[in-house]
Design an enzyme around this catalytic site. Sequence first.
Site, PDB file in Angstrom:
ATOM      1  N   HIS A  41      -3.319  17.534  51.826  1.00 29.69           N
ATOM      2  CA  HIS A  41      -2.437  18.620  52.284  1.00 29.69           C
ATOM      3  C   HIS A  41      -3.154  19.978  52.164  1.00 29.69           C
ATOM      4  O   HIS A  41      -3.045  20.833  53.048  1.00 29.69           O
ATOM      5  CB  HIS A  41      -1.171  18.687  51.429  1.00 29.69           C
ATOM      6  CG  HIS A  41      -0.357  17.427  51.399  1.00 29.69           C
ATOM      7  ND1 HIS A  41      -0.172  16.693  50.254  1.00 29.69           N
ATOM      8  CD2 HIS A  41       0.335  16.774  52.356  1.00 29.69           C
ATOM      9  CE1 HIS A  41       0.598  15.648  50.507  1.00 29.69           C
ATOM     10  NE2 HIS A  41       0.921  15.673  51.784  1.00 29.69           N
ATOM     11  N   GLY A 151      -2.077  15.797  59.825  1.00 32.53           N
ATOM     12  CA  GLY A 151      -3.257  15.029  59.453  1.00 32.53           C
ATOM     13  C   GLY A 151      -3.488  13.810  60.337  1.00 32.53           C
ATOM     14  O   GLY A 151      -2.542  13.147  60.763  1.00 32.53           O
ATOM     15  N   ASP A 154      -2.061  10.115  59.454  1.00 26.14           N
ATOM     16  CA  ASP A 154      -0.914   9.529  60.156  1.00 26.14           C
ATOM     17  C   ASP A 154      -1.199   9.676  61.654  1.00 26.14           C
ATOM     18  O   ASP A 154      -0.616  10.523  62.334  1.00 26.14           O
ATOM     19  CB  ASP A 154       0.368  10.256  59.737  1.00 26.14           C
ATOM     20  CG  ASP A 154       0.606  10.148  58.242  1.00 26.14           C
ATOM     21  OD1 ASP A 154       1.149   9.135  57.805  1.00 26.14           O
ATOM     22  OD2 ASP A 154       0.214  11.071  57.501  1.00 26.14           O
ATOM     23  N   SER A 190       0.291  10.392  48.878  1.00 26.65           N
ATOM     24  CA  SER A 190       1.239  10.526  47.776  1.00 26.65           C
ATOM     25  C   SER A 190       1.585   9.146  47.231  1.00 26.65           C
ATOM     26  O   SER A 190       1.908   8.994  46.058  1.00 26.65           O
ATOM     27  CB  SER A 190       2.498  11.226  48.272  1.00 26.65           C
ATOM     28  OG  SER A 190       2.131  12.387  48.995  1.00 26.65           O
ATOM     29  N   ARG A 191       1.530   8.142  48.088  1.00 30.03           N
ATOM     30  CA  ARG A 191       1.929   6.792  47.675  1.00 30.03           C
ATOM     31  C   ARG A 191       0.853   6.100  46.818  1.00 30.03           C
ATOM     32  O   ARG A 191       1.143   5.078  46.211  1.00 30.03           O
ATOM     33  CB  ARG A 191       2.286   5.941  48.890  1.00 30.03           C
ATOM     34  CG  ARG A 191       3.555   6.446  49.576  1.00 30.03           C
ATOM     35  CD  ARG A 191       4.087   5.509  50.641  1.00 30.03           C
ATOM     36  NE  ARG A 191       5.439   5.881  51.028  1.00 30.03           N
ATOM     37  CZ  ARG A 191       5.760   6.554  52.148  1.00 30.03           C
ATOM     38  NH1 ARG A 191       4.814   6.935  52.989  1.00 30.03           N
ATOM     39  NH2 ARG A 191       7.022   6.838  52.411  1.00 30.03           N
TER      40      ARG A 191
END
Length: 285
Positions: A41, A151, A154, A190-191
């Site tokens: 990010h 990004g 994705d 994040s995962r």
Amino acid sequence: MTGPIEIVRTVADLRARVAGWHADGETVAMVPTMGAIHDGHMALVRQARTLADRVVASIFVNPLQFGQNEDFNAYPRGEARDAALLAEAGAVLLFAPNAAEMYPDGFATTVHVGGLTDGLCGTSRPTHFDGVATVVAKLLLQCGPDVAIFGEKDYQQLLVIKRLVRDLDIPVEIVGGAIVRENDGLALSSRNAYLSAKEREAAPLLHTAIRQAAAEVAAGQTIELALESARAAIEAAGFRIDYLEVRDPKTLELLSGTVGEARILVAAFLGKTRLIDNVPVPPQA
Ligand code: AMP
């Protein structure tokens, strides 16, 4: 640029700040996120700084883009830490609305992008892209930035958003940001926080396998054979594959045989955690 970051929670406040900058002749870039801010990010915010005078980040964990059995409740949240990292990367405004601000009583509109959403993540997460398209359309109309950065991590989402903006004449330029990876190749996500130590050790293999397949396809191997080896390697590392495909990088049309330019996209579960990744063909240096 590192400085303080102002947090606004209403569309009216967001619009007032952006209108002020535009009135002063300044350009504005937006970086939408769901929080749990990491270097991926932050790289988008830094890129945004090179494209505009002011960077607005948003944090909204969008319930519409999670399926019923997905991780909406478990999704990591921590606004103070996130705001500090976004400020460090150069964002000056954080839009962090609550669910009632985004979806007031009686909310009844869904944005559906056809075609591009049919396969890949659209198959395994049937309501996901309607949720993404709806919230991104709202965020872009609420903020009115000159440019917005998404990004390549994705990749399907990036193409869906470019289509959405073209189809609805939303006056913003959509720019893609390169995937930021750990040293071992695992794409930041994040995962990744959900992975056990053992799963974390196995996780980079996903990238290694698709990069290898990209090199093989670029060298003239057929897609079928390259994917067969990649599939075996990914499964041997303990993943359950959701999809592993080679697609046209612009239209996402499914490709087969030998090709010059393409994108290899994968989604796979490691335990309960679903990881996604993608690489270009030919591979980047
Ligand atoms: P998220 O908070 O996961 O919704 O992601 C917000 C934005 O950050 C999206 O445009 C993502 O594609 C982008 N992003 C997430 N992970 C990465 C990464 N590893 N590298 C670059 N961009 C990323």
